[in-house]
Design a protein around this motif. Structure first.
Motif, mmCIF file in Angstrom:
data_model
loop_
_atom_site.group_PDB
_atom_site.id
_atom_site.type_symbol
_atom_site.label_atom_id
_atom_site.label_comp_id
_atom_site.label_asym_id
_atom_site.label_seq_id
_atom_site.Cartn_x
_atom_site.Cartn_y
_atom_site.Cartn_z
ATOM 1 N N SER A 213 0.655 -1.324 -0.282
ATOM 2 C CA SER A 213 0.483 0.184 0.215
ATOM 3 C C SER A 213 0.482 1.205 -0.024
ATOM 4 O O SER A 213 1.935 1.077 0.414
ATOM 5 N N TYR A 214 0.140 1.996 -0.407
ATOM 6 C CA TYR A 214 1.102 3.605 -0.709
ATOM 7 C C TYR A 214 0.977 4.047 0.698
ATOM 8 O O TYR A 214 2.799 5.306 1.424
ATOM 9 N N LYS A 215 0.424 3.762 1.575
ATOM 10 C CA LYS A 215 0.301 3.642 2.942
ATOM 11 C C LYS A 215 1.732 3.764 4.133
ATOM 12 O O LYS A 215 2.359 4.222 4.450
ATOM 13 N N ASP A 216 2.455 2.611 3.077
ATOM 14 C CA ASP A 216 3.461 2.570 3.310
ATOM 15 C C ASP A 216 5.054 3.323 3.387
ATOM 16 O O ASP A 216 6.464 2.889 3.631
ATOM 17 N N LEU A 217 4.313 4.219 2.637
ATOM 18 C CA LEU A 217 5.798 4.537 1.839
ATOM 19 C C LEU A 217 5.452 6.425 2.303
ATOM 20 O O LEU A 217 4.754 6.509 2.780
ATOM 21 N N PRO A 218 6.798 7.170 2.316
ATOM 22 C CA PRO A 218 7.877 6.864 1.850
ATOM 23 C C PRO A 218 8.654 5.520 2.347
ATOM 24 O O PRO A 218 8.934 5.405 3.288
ATOM 25 N N LEU A 219 9.745 4.848 2.090
ATOM 26 C CA LEU A 219 10.437 4.266 2.482
ATOM 27 C C LEU A 219 12.083 4.228 1.891
ATOM 28 O O LEU A 219 11.654 3.467 0.605
ATOM 29 N N THR A 220 13.230 4.463 2.811
ATOM 30 C CA THR A 220 14.207 3.677 1.784
ATOM 31 C C THR A 220 15.038 3.012 2.873
ATOM 32 O O THR A 220 15.106 3.325 4.230
ATOM 33 N N PRO B 151 -3.640 5.900 -3.502
ATOM 34 C CA PRO B 151 -4.556 6.038 -3.322
ATOM 35 C C PRO B 151 -6.430 6.271 -3.686
ATOM 36 O O PRO B 151 -7.098 5.969 -3.119
ATOM 37 N N ASP B 152 -6.147 5.437 -4.860
ATOM 38 C CA ASP B 152 -7.294 5.635 -5.410
ATOM 39 C C ASP B 152 -8.013 4.437 -5.777
ATOM 40 O O ASP B 152 -8.578 4.100 -6.920
ATOM 41 N N GLY B 153 -7.098 3.343 -5.648
ATOM 42 C CA GLY B 153 -7.248 2.327 -5.175
ATOM 43 C C GLY B 153 -6.211 0.666 -6.523
ATOM 44 O O GLY B 153 -6.267 0.413 -6.581
#
Lengths: 450, 450
Positions: free
Chosen positions: A124-131, A305-307
């Motif tokens: 999911s985009y919710k786990d971003l940002p990630l480095t 976010p838009d699925g």
């Protein structure tokens, strides 16, 4: 550390195989030993510097919000077939077959593996940002390894990878890396100039190399002399602040600075002539934004976010950790040997006892040694039964930035000598004053680590 | 660390491939990911524990006067031909050809290389005693890698090598290693029992294995129950004191304790029946004295006090760093997950916010988090928008030894809950008291690092 108990095999003669000064000095100072072409053991003194550099990189990556992990040195060939790089990589890739005849390789870089880790676990985009980053040994089977650790085959690199929902977010990650790299290099006592670079085999629309100016550098560089006046310094930075990081990028990359690969003579000519510089540089790092180059073929997508599922925007960012030792020495040495910057020196100060075996100098040196350690400093005490000249030559060769000399004559007046390696200047101080002075000198180094 | 910014991909389901609890829990807690058979990535949580273990090993080796360095992962086959082990080692050795068709191998151990370093640089008995060690990735091409990091192919090991003039000196080095290993394991929260072992392919007249008792251990062990009452504790030790180190060896090895390889039923029967124990154990380290086995064929000699050249007496001493994570979990877990000992826990304490988004709990958690960090503690703050049950389950799974729970009801009375993972017991404290209590709990861990 007492030198009598240490393992620091300095060489008296210049080793024949060393063509450049850093290689020669690392061998002479007993920092490395070659085990095979381009493959080195890090003897205790070299290992200490390697660890200091690693530690700075870890601290600055943590500060930027990047997360440490560790990928293995060996990789399965499968992932590289997926990305299409298994065949592309050519003979520089060390290919291995295990006992079951499965194809492995000694990783030269980790885009594929980290993308695989990402796609296995992030949805999911919710786990971003990630480095994510690691500092791990890598292997490139250079046809002609040379220049010691500067162009070895087995080398230690920090490589970090960002995963973002959008190009804008990924460019912010790019900027965070630029800032954290500027800070890292400065802490190592280096000026590393970000220069517009070429994507090369990793690919990349946005990429900068960090170059340290040095006569022995492998790259020809062209730059506006104003760029060498820039310093990141100890300014506070909020790594989450997009505009703040962008402003640093602009500050450090708006002036002309390119390697020969991207050099544009017409643009260069537009700089006032007095500011045009042509020199040589050593590459010590590189940052890339490469968009969806790996996420698309390897299916590293997230639900937005838009699925709908979208491939993530990625970049990779490297610092040549083992090579940095060579680069620092190339940039900081004199005829007598290495001159370590305070931030990476293997020991903070050397203690030279001019009259080993004399009760008063032995006692004073022992007390100084204990007091420096109690103050959190890391001294190297030359307690060998050697003449003063040999002790001075060794200290100059291994390049500790400060030396305390203790002799019977000075001690009679409660004085020792504190000498700066870089300038050769000495001051007479009481032992207590010398300790206090060194604490003051190293305070910025300790503060930077916080 | 805020969990919302961390990468800790916990699994909801038990992974099918895991046969033993440590493997299952490491996968479920998002500590490792398999990249190929017996080859793992260390995800952030696993990497943190790996680093804590490494750090303890470094600190205890330094305390014993042993010197850190780093040898490369790849070695030239030549040295192994010299010692005669190139052919002996069989298929477990990963053999590699580089682009020039030179024979390399991924080092499974380093006796040959360290002996080569020694003979290249040390010439006189005056430079002895000398013990060098490194912590480096190794490879053994196990035919059936299994049990996660417990029997991986690419694994991290500390291996140290002593060089001494006489057998007596080398046995003192052996004893120093025994003492330093006892200290190291205890700091990791482990009881590792030295058991008389078999020399195996490295050879050795004197050798002890260190075994952690655990039902899933691969070795059958037989011991006198009195041995489990022994504790090294925080006693002071002078590693230069031969008699003192010898006394520790005697204390910890005089009672019967052997693996099935060296088990002697007749001797075992002499122990009073109530004290005879038969159990299973996991090997986490081994020490060897092997005399001149490598120094003689490889010509590692020094000029002795009488002017004649003699081969040095050597030993090698290993700690299975990556395997220790598995061993610790096997020895310390329950149905809910891992229970980390304080000395190696990835984070010192977890903070669970029962009502994310509530101004008072968010504020209190943020303040607690900042205060814990200011006190030198390393908290993991679960700031995700999840229900309490899921947060508790995650904390129990990843096994932080302490948890602070912050809810609106308690906060109204200025109370938070401090819960011990091991016992499940909770106390209500003010946030300030909770921080003070945790500082007290971890003080011995910080003191042990000094």
């Amino acid at each position: 550390m007492r030198l009598s108990r240490y393992f620091m095999p300095v060489l008296k003669e210049d080793p024949k195989e060393a063509q450049i000064v850093s290689h020669r000095l690392m061998l002479r100072a007993g920092m490395i030993k070659q085990q095979a072409a381009g493959i080195y053991s890090w003897l205790p003194l070299g290992y200490k510097v390697l660890r200091r550099i690693e530690q700075i990189v870890h601290e600055e990556q943590a500060r930027a919000g990047h997360i440490a992990m560790l990928m293995p040195t060996l990789q399965s060939a499968d992932l590289w077939c997926e990305s299409g790089r298994y065949d592309d990589y050519g003979e520089e890739m060390l290919r291995i077959k295990d006992r079951h005849k499965r194809d492995l390789l000694y990783g030269p870089t980790n885009e594929e593996m980290i993308t695989d880790i990402f796609r296995s676990h992030v949805n999911s985009y919710k786990d971003l940002p990630l480095t994510l980053y690691h500092i791990q040994w890598k292997f490139r089977d250079e046809i002609r390894p040379r220049f010691g650790v500067m162009r070895g085959r087995e080398f230690l690199m920090k490589d970090g990878y960002n995963f973002d929902l959008t190009k804008e977010d990924a460019l912010h990650a790019y900027n965070r890396h630029l800032v954290s790299y500027l800070r890292s290099y400065e802490r190592m006592g280096l000026q590393a100039i970000p220069m517009r670079a070429d994507g090369g085999p990793i690919g990349g629309d946005y990429t900068h190399e960090f170059l340290v100016l040095a006569e022995t550098g492998e790259s020809e560089v062209f730059y506006d002399s104003e760029i060498t006046d820039l310093k990141f310094g100890d300014r506070a930075i909020d790594y989450d602040d997009v505009a703040e990081c962008q402003a640093v990028l602009e500050e450090f990359t708006s002036r002309y600075a390119r390697t020969d690969e991207t050099h544009d003579a017409a643009l260069f000519e537009q700089i006032p002539e007095t500011r045009r510089r042509q020199a040589r540089g050593i590459e010590v790092g590189q940052i890339f934004y490469f968009g969806t180059k790996y996420s698309e073929p390897m299916g590293a997508t997230v639900v937005g976010p838009d699925g709908t599922r979208v491939p993530v925007h990625m970049g990779s960012h490297g610092i040549g950790v083992s090579r940095l030792l060579g680069a620092i020495i190339e940039a900081s040495h004199d005829d007598k040997g290495i001159i370590w910057p305070e931030g990476v020196t293997p020991f903070h100060v050397g203690i030279v006892n001019l009259k080993q075996g004399d009760a008063s100098t032995d006692g004073a040196c022992g007390a100084l040694y204990a007091e420096l350690k109690a103050q959190g400093l890391d001294p190297l005490y030359d307690d060998r039964d050697e003449r003063a000249g040999a002790k001075f030559a060794t200290m100059d060769l291994i390049g500790l930035p400060w030396r305390i000399t203790v002799g019977p004559r000075g001690l009679a007046a409660n004085k020792v000598e504190l000498t700066a390696r870089r300038t050769g200047e000495s001051v007479e101080l009481s032992p207590q004053e010398a300790v206090a002075r060194l604490k003051e000198i190293y305070q910025p180094v300790f503060d930077a680590a916080q």
